[in-house]
Write an enzyme that holds these catalytic residues in place. Sequence first.
Site, PDB file in Angstrom:
ATOM      1  CG  ASN A 210      -0.370  -0.079   2.415  1.00 36.06           C
ATOM      2  OD1 ASN A 210       0.635   0.674   2.886  1.00 36.06           O
ATOM      3  ND2 ASN A 210      -0.478  -1.272   3.199  1.00 36.06           N
ATOM      4  CG  ASP A 279      -6.564  -5.730   5.777  1.00 33.87           C
ATOM      5  OD1 ASP A 279      -6.258  -5.723   6.597  1.00 33.87           O
ATOM      6  OD2 ASP A 279      -7.074  -4.500   5.170  1.00 33.87           O
ATOM      7  CE  LYS A 287      11.411 -22.606  -3.206  1.00 31.30           C
ATOM      8  NZ  LYS A 287      10.700 -23.591  -3.109  1.00 31.30           N
ATOM      9  CG  PHE A 323      -2.836   5.140  13.457  1.00 31.45           C
ATOM     10  CD1 PHE A 323      -1.905   4.805  14.574  1.00 31.45           C
ATOM     11  CD2 PHE A 323      -2.786   6.284  13.163  1.00 31.45           C
ATOM     12  CE1 PHE A 323      -1.305   5.796  14.986  1.00 31.45           C
ATOM     13  CE2 PHE A 323      -2.063   7.395  13.758  1.00 31.45           C
ATOM     14  CZ  PHE A 323      -1.251   7.067  14.852  1.00 31.45           C
ATOM     15  CE  LYS A 337     -11.371  -0.601  10.841  1.00 36.46           C
ATOM     16  NZ  LYS A 337     -10.640   0.116   9.708  1.00 36.46           N
TER      17      LYS A 337
END
Length: 402
Positions: A210, A279, A287, A323, A337
Amino acid sequence: MRLQDKKILLGISGCIAAYKSCFLVRLLKKEGADVKVVLTQSATQFVTKTTLETLSNNPVALEMFPADRFVSTHHISYAEWADLIVLAPATGNLIGKIANGIADDLLTTIVMAKRCPVMIAPAMNTEMYLNPIVQENMSVLHELGYLLISPGSGELACETVGIGRLEEPEIILKRIIAHFQTSQSLAGQRIVVTAGPTREKIDPVRYISNFSSGKMGYAIAAEAAARGAEVVLISGPTALTTPTGVARINIESAEELQRQVQKHAGKKDILIMAAAVADYKSAKVSKTKIPHGALSQIELKANPDVLAELGKSRSRPKYVVGFALEVGSDSKNAVRKLKEKNLDMIVMNDPTQPGIGFGGDYNQVTIFTTKGKPIELETMPKPELAKVILDMIIGKLSRKQA
Ligand code: CTP
């Protein structure tokens, strides 16, 4: 005496406001500080060595290489000695030299060798102060953690009225006292901060991640260390340098992050999870490079929720901060949360707002705790927000202990 045993190096540069620094020395001495004064050559046009030696009861230094005595590396000795360097008055020239890495006299060389915080109280004519080059130099210093005392407005020596007056010695003294009070406010505490993104490998050339820059977590780690805490910073890949006094551990994936958090965040510690944990990860890391036609078939698997697992575990740290990134500032989600992850505090921001959040230097947040009303803060630089968050944690912890 609020500055007992504090060693303060006062740097005075050439400006008429230098006379006010004589009062500042007296005030500092009255509070119990040990004061050493270093003058620039131009400062001697306004105040004398004898005045300041008498007031500080210490020799006053001026030259890098005085002809009359052996000095060896006295710039380093001064830098090592000081608990705080105060530059008052700081001229535009002095500010410009420090911001641009110029060390061509004793004072600027000491500042370059500094080990302690530096407080800068500018004084100059309004036009000089508002000159974009001076403003740019000050914002460079601010970002590097120099403490700025904005000048006041009023009559100036050049017979104009405007901003640029050296702040009054009493106000500078207050700032110095406040600095020492907050600088010890986290002494004896151990704080684990996570920051930056996680990177979840797909194959040797690709990953899921992200846009987190890590700036918020790094600002918190820097401020906590400056306040005397022992700080462990568990960091995903970022372009940032490790703040002074912080022990940094680099991680890539959410699983590595979890291992390090479990290893370092004990029951007696404070945990601040500013990391933007991915997430999902690829269910199987290939590989070899996956041919692009097969990319759409990548199977994803959920990552562990590091915070939720730790928040509910027996080894939960004594204070846990999360956060929450909520598009549209959805406070219901943030409160959910806070409860579901068993947190003490959650800091909510909306990363889609222009100029704040991911990658930016500013943030605008609302803070939720288990007790009390949510606190919606103004948009502010991330280092300022770090101070507010830590002040709140200190307040909550002291109430818990009381
Ligand atoms: N977090 C975590 N482990 C995860 C996901 C998030 O520890 N796998 C932590 C983050 O570091 C943050 C808090 O949980 O402190 C909330 O993160 P956020 O991404 O807002 O929430 P999620 O629980 O992932 O929920 P969603 O993405 O659905 O909003």
